[in-house]
Design a protein around this motif. Structure first.
Motif, short mmCIF file in Angstrom:
data_model
loop_
_atom_site.label_atom_id
_atom_site.label_comp_id
_atom_site.label_asym_id
_atom_site.label_seq_id
_atom_site.Cartn_x
_atom_site.Cartn_y
_atom_site.Cartn_z
N MET A 113 -16.32 6.86 5.75
CA MET A 113 -16.50 7.43 4.42
C MET A 113 -17.87 7.08 3.86
SD MET A 113 -15.12 9.42 2.55
CE MET A 113 -13.98 9.86 1.34
N TYR A 114 -18.40 5.92 4.25
CA TYR A 114 -19.72 5.51 3.78
C TYR A 114 -20.79 6.52 4.19
CZ TYR A 114 -24.10 2.96 3.63
OH TYR A 114 -25.40 2.60 3.41
N LEU A 115 -20.74 6.96 5.45
CA LEU A 115 -21.73 7.91 5.94
C LEU A 115 -21.62 9.24 5.19
CD1 LEU A 115 -23.97 8.59 7.91
CD2 LEU A 115 -22.24 9.26 9.55
N PHE A 116 -20.41 9.70 4.96
CA PHE A 116 -20.20 10.94 4.22
C PHE A 116 -20.81 10.85 2.83
CE2 PHE A 116 -17.58 13.72 1.52
CZ PHE A 116 -17.86 14.93 2.13
N LEU A 117 -20.62 9.72 2.17
CA LEU A 117 -21.18 9.53 0.83
C LEU A 117 -22.71 9.54 0.86
CD1 LEU A 117 -20.68 8.97 -2.16
CD2 LEU A 117 -20.62 6.54 -1.61
N THR A 118 -23.31 8.88 1.84
CA THR A 118 -24.77 8.87 1.92
C THR A 118 -25.31 10.27 2.24
OG1 THR A 118 -24.78 8.19 4.24
CG2 THR A 118 -24.92 6.45 2.59
N GLU A 119 -24.59 11.03 3.06
CA GLU A 119 -25.02 12.40 3.35
C GLU A 119 -24.99 13.25 2.08
OE1 GLU A 119 -26.25 13.45 6.19
OE2 GLU A 119 -25.88 11.53 7.16
N ILE A 120 -23.94 13.10 1.30
CA ILE A 120 -23.82 13.87 0.05
C ILE A 120 -24.95 13.48 -0.91
CG2 ILE A 120 -22.39 14.22 -2.01
CD1 ILE A 120 -21.41 15.70 0.48
N ILE A 121 -25.24 12.19 -0.99
CA ILE A 121 -26.32 11.73 -1.87
C ILE A 121 -27.66 12.30 -1.42
CG2 ILE A 121 -27.65 9.70 -2.58
CD1 ILE A 121 -24.95 8.17 -2.60
N HIS A 122 -27.94 12.25 -0.11
CA HIS A 122 -29.21 12.78 0.39
C HIS A 122 -29.33 14.27 0.13
CE1 HIS A 122 -29.80 9.26 3.41
NE2 HIS A 122 -30.23 8.97 2.20
N LEU A 123 -28.25 15.02 0.35
CA LEU A 123 -28.30 16.46 0.11
C LEU A 123 -28.46 16.77 -1.38
CD1 LEU A 123 -25.65 17.82 2.60
CD2 LEU A 123 -28.12 18.17 2.66
N THR A 124 -27.80 16.00 -2.23
CA THR A 124 -27.91 16.21 -3.67
C THR A 124 -29.33 15.93 -4.16
OG1 THR A 124 -25.59 15.62 -3.96
CG2 THR A 124 -26.97 15.57 -5.92
N VAL A 125 -29.89 14.82 -3.71
CA VAL A 125 -31.27 14.48 -4.10
C VAL A 125 -32.24 15.52 -3.56
CG1 VAL A 125 -33.11 12.78 -3.81
CG2 VAL A 125 -30.81 12.02 -4.38
N GLY A 126 -32.03 15.94 -2.31
CA GLY A 126 -32.88 16.97 -1.72
C GLY A 126 -32.79 18.28 -2.49
N LEU A 127 -31.59 18.62 -2.93
CA LEU A 127 -31.39 19.83 -3.71
C LEU A 127 -32.10 19.74 -5.07
CD1 LEU A 127 -29.98 22.59 -3.84
CD2 LEU A 127 -28.02 21.42 -4.86
N ILE A 128 -31.96 18.62 -5.73
CA ILE A 128 -32.61 18.44 -7.04
C ILE A 128 -34.13 18.51 -6.90
CG2 ILE A 128 -33.04 16.76 -8.88
CD1 ILE A 128 -30.09 15.85 -8.47
N ILE A 129 -34.67 17.79 -5.91
CA ILE A 129 -36.12 17.82 -5.70
C ILE A 129 -36.58 19.22 -5.32
CG2 ILE A 129 -37.96 17.00 -4.16
CD1 ILE A 129 -36.49 14.28 -4.13
N GLY A 130 -35.79 19.89 -4.46
CA GLY A 130 -36.14 21.24 -4.04
C GLY A 130 -36.14 22.23 -5.19
N ILE A 131 -35.15 22.14 -6.06
CA ILE A 131 -35.10 23.03 -7.23
C ILE A 131 -36.30 22.77 -8.13
CG2 ILE A 131 -33.84 23.51 -9.36
CD1 ILE A 131 -31.25 23.13 -7.74
N PHE A 132 -36.60 21.50 -8.36
CA PHE A 132 -37.74 21.16 -9.21
C PHE A 132 -39.04 21.71 -8.62
CE2 PHE A 132 -41.28 18.22 -9.99
CZ PHE A 132 -41.40 18.36 -11.37
N LEU A 133 -39.27 21.46 -7.33
CA LEU A 133 -40.52 21.92 -6.71
C LEU A 133 -40.62 23.43 -6.63
CD1 LEU A 133 -40.90 19.34 -3.79
CD2 LEU A 133 -42.20 19.44 -5.93
N SER A 134 -39.50 24.08 -6.32
CA SER A 134 -39.54 25.54 -6.20
C SER A 134 -39.80 26.20 -7.55
CB SER A 134 -38.26 26.07 -5.58
OG SER A 134 -37.16 25.87 -6.43
N ARG A 135 -39.29 25.61 -8.61
CA ARG A 135 -39.56 26.17 -9.95
C ARG A 135 -40.97 25.85 -10.42
NH1 ARG A 135 -33.95 25.55 -13.38
NH2 ARG A 135 -32.78 26.98 -12.06
N LYS A 136 -41.42 24.64 -10.13
CA LYS A 136 -42.76 24.24 -10.57
C LYS A 136 -43.85 25.08 -9.89
CE LYS A 136 -45.89 20.32 -10.79
NZ LYS A 136 -46.19 20.02 -12.16
#
Length: 72
Positions: A1-24
């Protein structure tokens, strides 16, 4: 379950950064690049798992349990 949680965190952070950069910079490719990078960060987990099982099988539950990391 630990790995699943870290994968979700990485994807969420990547999504947030990606949305920010794509809009900027008004470039949608930055969103996909950011998500791709956030996935490749964890590619070493797959390599570790397949080395542990000698490339013979893949069991998602066993992979997500991360027991193979503790036994190395």
């Amino acid at each position: 379950m630990y790995l699943f949680l870290t994968e979700i965190i990485h994807l969420t952070v990547g999504l947030i950064i990606g949305i920010f950069l794509s809009r900027k910079y008004k470039n949608r490719q930055l969103l996909f690049l950011s998500l791709l990078i956030s996935i490749f960060i964890d590619l070493d987990h797959f390599i570790d798992y397949f080395l542990y099982v000698d490339f013979s099988r893949f069991n998602l539950a066993e992979f997500l349990a991360v027991d193979y990391v503790l036994e190395v």
